[in-house]
Design an enzyme around this catalytic site. Sequence first.
Site, PDB file in Angstrom:
ATOM      1  N   LEU A 133       0.838  -1.203   0.000  1.00  0.00           N
ATOM      2  CA  LEU A 133       0.000   0.000   0.000  1.00  0.00           C
ATOM      3  C   LEU A 133       0.877   1.260   0.000  1.00  0.00           C
ATOM      4  O   LEU A 133       0.763   2.108  -0.873  1.00  0.00           O
ATOM      5  CB  LEU A 133      -0.921  -0.029   1.240  1.00  0.00           C
ATOM      6  N   PRO A 136       6.533   5.982  -1.686  1.00  0.00           N
ATOM      7  CA  PRO A 136       7.402   7.077  -1.249  1.00  0.00           C
ATOM      8  C   PRO A 136       6.612   8.358  -0.973  1.00  0.00           C
ATOM      9  O   PRO A 136       6.906   9.070  -0.017  1.00  0.00           O
ATOM     10  CB  PRO A 136       8.359   7.262  -2.432  1.00  0.00           C
ATOM     11  N   GLY A 139       1.883   7.784   2.563  1.00  0.00           N
ATOM     12  CA  GLY A 139       1.947   6.926   3.756  1.00  0.00           C
ATOM     13  C   GLY A 139       0.602   6.995   4.465  1.00  0.00           C
ATOM     14  O   GLY A 139      -0.312   6.227   4.171  1.00  0.00           O
ATOM     15  N   PHE A 164       8.756   0.390   2.152  1.00  0.00           N
ATOM     16  CA  PHE A 164       8.720  -0.234   3.496  1.00  0.00           C
ATOM     17  C   PHE A 164       7.833  -1.476   3.503  1.00  0.00           C
ATOM     18  O   PHE A 164       7.051  -1.695   4.431  1.00  0.00           O
ATOM     19  CB  PHE A 164       8.183   0.726   4.574  1.00  0.00           C
ATOM     20  N   GLY A 350      21.000   1.790  34.444  1.00  0.00           N
ATOM     21  CA  GLY A 350      22.081   1.702  33.447  1.00  0.00           C
ATOM     22  C   GLY A 350      22.011   0.415  32.651  1.00  0.00           C
ATOM     23  O   GLY A 350      22.260   0.400  31.433  1.00  0.00           O
ATOM     24  N   GLU A 373       0.986   0.210  10.267  1.00  0.00           N
ATOM     25  CA  GLU A 373      -0.444  -0.107  10.159  1.00  0.00           C
ATOM     26  C   GLU A 373      -1.314   1.053  10.656  1.00  0.00           C
ATOM     27  O   GLU A 373      -2.360   0.851  11.258  1.00  0.00           O
ATOM     28  CB  GLU A 373      -0.767  -1.439  10.839  1.00  0.00           C
TER      29      GLU A 373
END
Length: 392
Positions: A133, A136, A139, A164, A350, A373
């Site tokens: 879906l 670039p 989104g 992605f 730490g 998603e």
Amino acid sequence: MTSPARPRLAGVDAETFQTLKGTVKRYVRERLVPLETEVEANDEVPAAVVKELKDLGLFGITIPAEYGGIGLSASQEVDLAVELGWTCPAFRGVFGTTIGIGSMGILIDGTEEQKQAFLPRLAAGELVSSFCLTEPGSGSDAASLQTSARKQGDHYVLNGTKRFITNARRANLLTVMARTDPGIKGAGGISAFLVDADSPGISFGKKDAKMGQRGTVTSDVIFEDVKVPASRIIGLKPGQGFKTAMKVLDRGRLHIGAVCVGTARRLIHEAMTYSGERKQFGAPIGSFQLVQAMLADSWTECYAAEAMLRDAAARFDQGQAIVIEAAAVKMYASEMVGRVADRAVQIFGGAGYMAAYPIERIYRDVRLVRIYEGTTQIQQLVIAREMRKGME
Ligand code: COS
């Protein structure tokens, strides 16, 4: 606010499910957890594990028995996903797109012929599927996608780039959202195609380097004059692809919420164990009320997310539309696990910042769940949109 949307989903009988859940729980804790460091170091899931996941039937959990799957209800699926959330996301990622966004479009909106053609092979793990879906330039605003599908006789020609895309490099079958009607700028011009990943003209970008979630594989997918038969449009209905994608994401968002609950449980377990062992000022740090407050907040928020999750999944199984509930679960559970991870780092002090302990990895891994998603902000928009519908 909710209305009947689908037939009821019964799932498998309780005894069968408890056996499966017990097996998965043991497998996760005894086999997968000890492999976490190796996966983190190699950025890869061992081939033996991929085979075991297939043998366990996990590629078919959401596919109905009539198509060769196990056919869990949504309540059972999220129950199992909670168990899977206990360990690093790479393992679930091997089959995550196949049981979810990669196959659900066929199940929800596919023709009977498409279901017969693909679902049994997906359930057996013979086919790995992926959901294309994002691009670039698109989104959150998914309806603005630019990948084009130009009709030529009895097929379409696809051109564009997807970004992605989880498991694309492992996939045989891609669900690709592309614009079949360039005259319609928004959602109505989009169709969902079932595309063989080895079609001429498809190439894959290199594996993305990521902040966390090592062992999961995302990459670009590039389409250059890829011929796809018109019979591969999901449901054979051009212009319905955006709605199919949104329906797929509704169920996917429940699944992500469940994984968040499972990961939060793991974080709380690790923090409890460490705070019982680590001594400062002459006593285990877990005996100090300020540490207890962090643990109590984490437990409570995890419980709240789980209650929302189970309610939404039960509604889904009853056939109700769960657009608002799925968005609320995804938003709350993903934000929740982020807070729980942050507190776990704080409790570990730490040591929480050091890669020698699992907390540092989980902290990085869970950062993604507030983004993929659908970002938290998109869930807010969906929730508000549905609330306003209720007022009209
Ligand atoms: N189920 C069924 N239909 C749905 C739906 C759903 N959950 N959500 C929207 N639709 C329908 C709408 O009813 C509308 O239909 P009509 O045109 O017939 O009225 C159509 O789809 C368009 O919906 P809408 O107008 O709400 O679309 P928008 O462009 O405003 O976008 C958002 C809606 C922002 C919510 C959508 O683009 C989105 O979810 N974006 C995030 C995408 C995402 O999650 N990406 C993650 C990567 S994929 S893993």
